[in-house]
Enzyme design. Sequence first.
Site, PDB file in Angstrom:
ATOM      1  N   LYS A   1     -17.568  10.032   7.523  1.00 31.72           N
ATOM      2  CA  LYS A   1     -17.772   9.883   6.074  1.00 31.72           C
ATOM      3  C   LYS A   1     -18.775  10.962   5.634  1.00 31.72           C
ATOM      4  CE  LYS A   1     -16.388   5.066   6.489  1.00 31.72           C
ATOM      5  NZ  LYS A   1     -14.961   5.153   6.182  1.00 31.72           N
TER       6      LYS A   1
ATOM      7  N   HIS B   1     -21.898   3.596   5.759  1.00 34.18           N
ATOM      8  CA  HIS B   1     -21.906   4.149   4.398  1.00 34.18           C
ATOM      9  C   HIS B   1     -23.294   4.618   3.983  1.00 34.18           C
ATOM     10  CE1 HIS B   1     -17.720   3.310   3.533  1.00 34.18           C
ATOM     11  NE2 HIS B   1     -17.894   2.238   4.287  1.00 34.18           N
TER      12      HIS B   1
ATOM     13  N   SER C   1     -19.834  -1.098   1.130  1.00 34.22           N
ATOM     14  CA  SER C   1     -19.205  -0.013   0.386  1.00 34.22           C
ATOM     15  C   SER C   1     -18.266  -0.479  -0.716  1.00 34.22           C
ATOM     16  CB  SER C   1     -18.452   0.903   1.331  1.00 34.22           C
ATOM     17  OG  SER C   1     -17.161   0.408   1.563  1.00 34.22           O
TER      18      SER C   1
ATOM     19  N   THR D   1     -10.377   5.484  27.064  1.00 31.26           N
ATOM     20  CA  THR D   1      -9.741   6.282  26.014  1.00 31.26           C
ATOM     21  C   THR D   1     -10.227   7.718  26.100  1.00 31.26           C
ATOM     22  OG1 THR D   1      -9.242   6.315  23.653  1.00 31.26           O
ATOM     23  CG2 THR D   1     -11.490   5.746  24.232  1.00 31.26           C
ATOM     24  N   THR D   2      -9.371   8.641  25.730  1.00 32.17           N
ATOM     25  CA  THR D   2      -9.738  10.064  25.735  1.00 32.17           C
ATOM     26  C   THR D   2     -10.908  10.295  24.798  1.00 32.17           C
ATOM     27  OG1 THR D   2      -7.442  10.621  26.182  1.00 32.17           O
ATOM     28  CG2 THR D   2      -8.825  12.383  25.288  1.00 32.17           C
TER      29      THR D   2
ATOM     30  N   THR E   1      -9.204  -6.068   1.640  1.00 32.96           N
ATOM     31  CA  THR E   1     -10.448  -5.287   1.645  1.00 32.96           C
ATOM     32  C   THR E   1     -11.483  -5.936   0.730  1.00 32.96           C
ATOM     33  OG1 THR E   1      -9.064  -3.341   2.012  1.00 32.96           O
ATOM     34  CG2 THR E   1     -11.337  -2.936   1.390  1.00 32.96           C
TER      35      THR E   1
ATOM     36  N   THR F   1     -20.946   6.368  11.492  1.00 26.23           N
ATOM     37  CA  THR F   1     -19.688   7.124  11.599  1.00 26.23           C
ATOM     38  C   THR F   1     -19.976   8.610  11.418  1.00 26.23           C
ATOM     39  OG1 THR F   1     -17.437   7.349  10.764  1.00 26.23           O
ATOM     40  CG2 THR F   1     -19.125   6.970   9.127  1.00 26.23           C
TER      41      THR F   1
ATOM     42  N   ARG G   1       0.821  -1.212   0.000  1.00 26.24           N
ATOM     43  CA  ARG G   1       0.000   0.000   0.000  1.00 26.24           C
ATOM     44  C   ARG G   1       0.856   1.264   0.000  1.00 26.24           C
ATOM     45  NH1 ARG G   1      -5.381  -1.375   3.552  1.00 26.24           N
ATOM     46  NH2 ARG G   1      -5.966  -3.088   2.191  1.00 26.24           N
TER      47      ARG G   1
ATOM     48  N   SER H   1     -23.261 -13.427  11.360  1.00 23.39           N
ATOM     49  CA  SER H   1     -22.543 -12.318  10.733  1.00 23.39           C
ATOM     50  C   SER H   1     -22.528 -12.474   9.208  1.00 23.39           C
ATOM     51  CB  SER H   1     -21.110 -12.331  11.304  1.00 23.39           C
ATOM     52  OG  SER H   1     -20.312 -11.364  10.705  1.00 23.39           O
TER      53      SER H   1
HETATM   54  N1  PLP Z   1     -17.894   0.071   9.102  1.00 22.61           N
HETATM   55  C1  PLP Z   1     -17.712   0.052   7.776  1.00 22.61           C
HETATM   56  C2  PLP Z   1     -18.634  -0.759   6.945  1.00 22.61           C
HETATM   57  C3  PLP Z   1     -16.665   0.769   7.191  1.00 22.61           C
HETATM   58  O1  PLP Z   1     -16.466   0.732   5.866  1.00 22.61           O
HETATM   59  C4  PLP Z   1     -15.810   1.530   8.019  1.00 22.61           C
HETATM   60  C5  PLP Z   1     -14.727   2.306   7.463  1.00 22.61           C
HETATM   61  O2  PLP Z   1     -14.046   2.663   6.902  1.00 22.61           O
HETATM   62  C6  PLP Z   1     -16.036   1.521   9.394  1.00 22.61           C
HETATM   63  C7  PLP Z   1     -17.079   0.784   9.907  1.00 22.61           C
HETATM   64  C8  PLP Z   1     -15.154   2.300  10.308  1.00 22.61           C
HETATM   65  O3  PLP Z   1     -15.594   3.631  10.386  1.00 22.61           O
HETATM   66  P1  PLP Z   1     -14.548   4.769  10.755  1.00 22.61           P
HETATM   67  O4  PLP Z   1     -13.848   5.135   9.486  1.00 22.61           O
HETATM   68  O5  PLP Z   1     -15.371   5.869  11.348  1.00 22.61           O
HETATM   69  O6  PLP Z   1     -13.609   4.166  11.748  1.00 22.61           O
END
Ligand code: PLP
Length: 404
Positions: free
Chosen positions: A248, A217, A189, A277-278, A363, A245, A21, A137
């Site tokens: 995005k 997404h 995605s 965590t902070t 991925t 999230t 990468r 899942s």
């Molecule tokens: N869930 C899915 C399906 C994602 O594609 C991603 C991210 O890239 C995440 C969760 C993680 O989200 P974040 O980028 O906010 O950590």
Amino acid sequence: MDYHAIFAGAIDRLHGEGRYRVFIDILRNRGAYPNARCFAGHNGPKPIIVWCSNDYLAMGQHPAVIAAMEEALHDVGAGSGGTRNIGGNTHYHVALEAELADLHGKEASLLFTSGYVANEATLATLGRLLPGAIVFSDSLNHASMIAGIRHAGCEKRIFRHNDVAHLEALLAEAPAEAPKVIAFESVYSMDADIAPIAAICDLAERYNALTYLDEVHAVGMYGARGGGVAERDGVAHRVSIIEGTLGKAFGVMGGYIAASRAIVDCIRSYAPGFIFTTSLAPVLVAGALASVRHLKVSSAEREALHQSAARLRQRMIAAGLPVMPAESHIVPLMVGCPVKAKRMSDILLAEYGFYVQPINYPTVPRGTERLRFTPGPAHTEAMMDDLVRALVEVSDRLMLPLAA
Ligand code: PLP
């Protein structure tokens, strides 16, 4: 032990498979997305058009978001200064959680430092809190959900992607008394398809399972107020936990879940990934708050996004490019080879000023390497024409077959 040789060998394997990468060094031009400048391989920055950002609606450049962040910075300073429990529970966090709970029609919501952490922390904690739980899942679930399920240490069953009949068969085989969680996404995605949420909720009700839906997404982009595909389909009230999230379509950073008060209280109280965590910097939370509020009342960005995606897809099909079938705003172009995908991306950047990152294993499965385009409201028709022309030329040069 030759540690160095082990690390060098691991990196050599990636080079050998053509999937090492390389991060492209860019800066986005404030207020002018998708225009940016690129620092890779030139003397000084070169202007580029970004085609692969997940700032789907350009909210990261929205004046209301930037103003809210500037105001928060000047009002309360940089960081939150602590975990949520020890000094880091700012008024911004409280307000955003109320806004997100309302967005999804849930009693409560909980912020995390990213969507990844939200998935990992929530699924791991759910699995540990429910004795003898089985998690069902989807086979294409995101790495963060897989990590959470693994850390839960409970049993899991993988159902074929979006295959409701397979899910039902697995649910029927499981002991009736076992607690069950069905974990899936709305918009996938990398393939750009969408889950049959209502049908999965039917099964959850029939087999007394909880549902965990990743709308990463989709939030901001689907539904009348940006509540995601579950809102669009009128089924949000049937989903136990909605995860999203802020990084995005909302254009900032952070992740969250929205659910019943009892579930949120449990995750807040038991999930190490939330507790130790902070908390998010107030400036980020203020920006996300402005973004969520804006997209609740404005559909202009959503409509422009879907129009843009349809336009680019249409142009690619007309040019004979192997665009993958899709139901969402994402436009993936199949290449099927990691080396050619990387080469194509390199040529597009160096010679045409178009930035699209190749997507490789893990991925996506090997042999399905692709370029993933995310046209947004600000990508013009002229930009699309130029891109499609470039894609046809580069496909020709690399002897990639165009679709029939
Ligand atoms: N869930 C899915 C399906 C994602 O594609 C991603 C991210 O890239 C995440 C969760 C993680 O989200 P974040 O980028 O906010 O950590």
